[in-house]
Scaffold this motif. Sequence first.
Motif, PDB file in Angstrom:
ATOM      1  N   UNK A  38       0.795  -1.232   0.000  1.00  0.00           N
ATOM      2  CA  UNK A  38       0.000   0.000   0.000  1.00  0.00           C
ATOM      3  C   UNK A  38       0.826   1.281   0.000  1.00  0.00           C
ATOM      4  N   UNK A  39       2.146   1.187   0.157  1.00  0.00           N
ATOM      5  CA  UNK A  39       2.959   2.400   0.274  1.00  0.00           C
ATOM      6  C   UNK A  39       3.997   2.472  -0.842  1.00  0.00           C
ATOM      7  N   UNK A  40       4.311   3.714  -1.222  1.00  0.00           N
ATOM      8  CA  UNK A  40       5.195   3.967  -2.358  1.00  0.00           C
ATOM      9  C   UNK A  40       6.175   5.089  -2.022  1.00  0.00           C
ATOM     10  N   UNK A  41       7.328   5.058  -2.687  1.00  0.00           N
ATOM     11  CA  UNK A  41       8.208   6.214  -2.637  1.00  0.00           C
ATOM     12  C   UNK A  41       7.610   7.299  -3.529  1.00  0.00           C
ATOM     13  N   UNK A  42       8.003   8.540  -3.285  1.00  0.00           N
ATOM     14  CA  UNK A  42       7.366   9.670  -3.972  1.00  0.00           C
ATOM     15  C   UNK A  42       7.359   9.560  -5.496  1.00  0.00           C
ATOM     16  N   UNK A  43       8.396   9.026  -6.148  1.00  0.00           N
ATOM     17  CA  UNK A  43       8.342   8.899  -7.611  1.00  0.00           C
ATOM     18  C   UNK A  43       7.310   7.877  -8.099  1.00  0.00           C
ATOM     19  N   UNK A  55       5.863  13.128   9.159  1.00  0.00           N
ATOM     20  CA  UNK A  55       5.434  14.521   9.160  1.00  0.00           C
ATOM     21  C   UNK A  55       4.308  14.708  10.168  1.00  0.00           C
ATOM     22  N   UNK A  56       4.086  15.961  10.548  1.00  0.00           N
ATOM     23  CA  UNK A  56       3.096  16.250  11.587  1.00  0.00           C
ATOM     24  C   UNK A  56       1.695  15.777  11.193  1.00  0.00           C
ATOM     25  N   UNK A  57       1.377  15.873   9.897  1.00  0.00           N
ATOM     26  CA  UNK A  57       0.050  15.424   9.455  1.00  0.00           C
ATOM     27  C   UNK A  57       0.024  13.942   9.081  1.00  0.00           C
ATOM     28  N   UNK A  58       1.138  13.236   9.339  1.00  0.00           N
ATOM     29  CA  UNK A  58       1.258  11.793   9.099  1.00  0.00           C
ATOM     30  C   UNK A  58       1.011  11.409   7.641  1.00  0.00           C
ATOM     31  N   UNK A  59       1.365  12.309   6.733  1.00  0.00           N
ATOM     32  CA  UNK A  59       1.164  12.064   5.310  1.00  0.00           C
ATOM     33  C   UNK A  59       2.378  11.411   4.669  1.00  0.00           C
ATOM     34  N   UNK A  60       3.573  11.814   5.111  1.00  0.00           N
ATOM     35  CA  UNK A  60       4.816  11.295   4.541  1.00  0.00           C
ATOM     36  C   UNK A  60       5.699  10.725   5.637  1.00  0.00           C
ATOM     37  N   UNK A  61       6.435   9.661   5.268  1.00  0.00           N
ATOM     38  CA  UNK A  61       7.392   9.033   6.167  1.00  0.00           C
ATOM     39  C   UNK A  61       8.758   9.071   5.494  1.00  0.00           C
ATOM     40  N   UNK A  62       9.782   9.358   6.271  1.00  0.00           N
ATOM     41  CA  UNK A  62      11.145   9.409   5.729  1.00  0.00           C
ATOM     42  C   UNK A  62      11.996   8.357   6.428  1.00  0.00           C
ATOM     43  N   UNK A  65       8.008   8.308   1.776  1.00  0.00           N
ATOM     44  CA  UNK A  65       7.088   7.177   1.632  1.00  0.00           C
ATOM     45  C   UNK A  65       5.668   7.677   1.870  1.00  0.00           C
ATOM     46  N   UNK A  66       4.759   7.302   0.995  1.00  0.00           N
ATOM     47  CA  UNK A  66       3.392   7.803   1.114  1.00  0.00           C
ATOM     48  C   UNK A  66       2.423   6.853   0.412  1.00  0.00           C
ATOM     49  N   UNK A  67       1.155   7.207   0.428  1.00  0.00           N
ATOM     50  CA  UNK A  67       0.138   6.425  -0.285  1.00  0.00           C
ATOM     51  C   UNK A  67       0.230   6.707  -1.781  1.00  0.00           C
ATOM     52  N   UNK A  68      -0.305   5.814  -2.589  1.00  0.00           N
ATOM     53  CA  UNK A  68      -0.217   5.913  -4.045  1.00  0.00           C
ATOM     54  C   UNK A  68      -0.763   7.244  -4.566  1.00  0.00           C
ATOM     55  N   UNK A  69      -1.877   7.708  -3.999  1.00  0.00           N
ATOM     56  CA  UNK A  69      -2.509   8.920  -4.516  1.00  0.00           C
ATOM     57  C   UNK A  69      -1.733  10.199  -4.189  1.00  0.00           C
ATOM     58  N   UNK A  70      -0.688  10.091  -3.394  1.00  0.00           N
ATOM     59  CA  UNK A  70       0.119  11.261  -3.062  1.00  0.00           C
ATOM     60  C   UNK A  70       1.509  11.199  -3.702  1.00  0.00           C
ATOM     61  N   UNK A  71       1.711  10.244  -4.572  1.00  0.00           N
ATOM     62  CA  UNK A  71       2.993  10.162  -5.279  1.00  0.00           C
ATOM     63  C   UNK A  71       3.053  11.221  -6.370  1.00  0.00           C
ATOM     64  N   UNK A  72       4.184  11.310  -7.035  1.00  0.00           N
ATOM     65  CA  UNK A  72       4.430  12.380  -8.008  1.00  0.00           C
ATOM     66  C   UNK A  72       3.404  12.385  -9.138  1.00  0.00           C
ATOM     67  N   UNK A  73       3.165  11.246  -9.747  1.00  0.00           N
ATOM     68  CA  UNK A  73       2.177  11.130 -10.825  1.00  0.00           C
ATOM     69  C   UNK A  73       1.353   9.872 -10.603  1.00  0.00           C
ATOM     70  N   UNK A  74       0.385   9.925  -9.701  1.00  0.00           N
ATOM     71  CA  UNK A  74      -0.335   8.712  -9.304  1.00  0.00           C
ATOM     72  C   UNK A  74      -1.109   8.032 -10.428  1.00  0.00           C
TER      73      UNK A  74
END
Length: 286
Positions: free
Chosen positions: A17-22, A36-43, A58-67
């Motif tokens: 369920x999780x992806x790197x930003x690219x 992050x404070x809003x728990x959207x991204x993990x490093x 690291x984030x969900x698919x819909x928040x990656x660079x070009x989902x």
Amino acid sequence: MSPEELSIVNQKIANGELYFHPGIQVEISLEQGLITENQTYFYPIVDDIVLLRKDTAVTAKNRTKNPLLRVTQQTVEAFYTEFKPLKKGDNSHVGLKQMRSKPLSNEQLSELKGLLPRSGDCFLSAVTHDVDALHNLVFNTHFNQYLHIDFSLDRLRAIKAEMKDNTLLILCDNANLPFAEESIDALFSFDYINEYDKADQTQAYQELKRVLKGNGHSVVLYDKDKPLHAQAQFKSDQLSKKALGIVAPWKKKKVPSIYFHPVKTHSNDDTSGDLYTKTSLGRQFS
């Protein structure tokens, strides 16, 4: 991240369920990380190196660079070439240290070190393979925190074993330093600021000013044979400061001291005994 947060994240990774930003699916489990404070991204924190480059988020698919776009195999291969420890089953050896700047002589380094404070909250060094220079910079100084940043994970991995244990190693982007405003007392950058194009030089200069305290000091190396576009930004800052001091002296704000030190980079130039300048940025461009 707390153990509970890591457990949840690793379960999501196991479920795909999780992806790197690219847009590349995460395959490895995280042992440490920042959130992050809003728990959207993990490093991730890998081998005690904090990975704060945008691509390593690291984030969900819909928040990656070009989902909505498929990630090409070429993109995947390029990503894991740059960030080898993030590949599942990676057992690559640390390669040779990438050269980023020519070593300074002990005399040069001593002169430049004298421009920096010897104590404070935070000392930041940036971008070099020269571990001896890093040790000499912090020798006989007293800061609460020592940080070293780089834009190359390979170079950080190559020098890690030789760094002092109390130095925090951080991978980041040069145009977006992961530090709060006015948080750094002393900064020494081995990265030639004019190796970049004009826009990137401007951004790097603005980031330096942002993170340095009002009474902070910084030494920044640059290639003597290339244009230094920070001159325009500096002159603008000086004029604004002077004007504000006249029309509204109660609003006058301290501006950190930034020393630009030129170095020759051609192999046929002997710089072993040369110290081109140790003047302040103001005198440098006057």
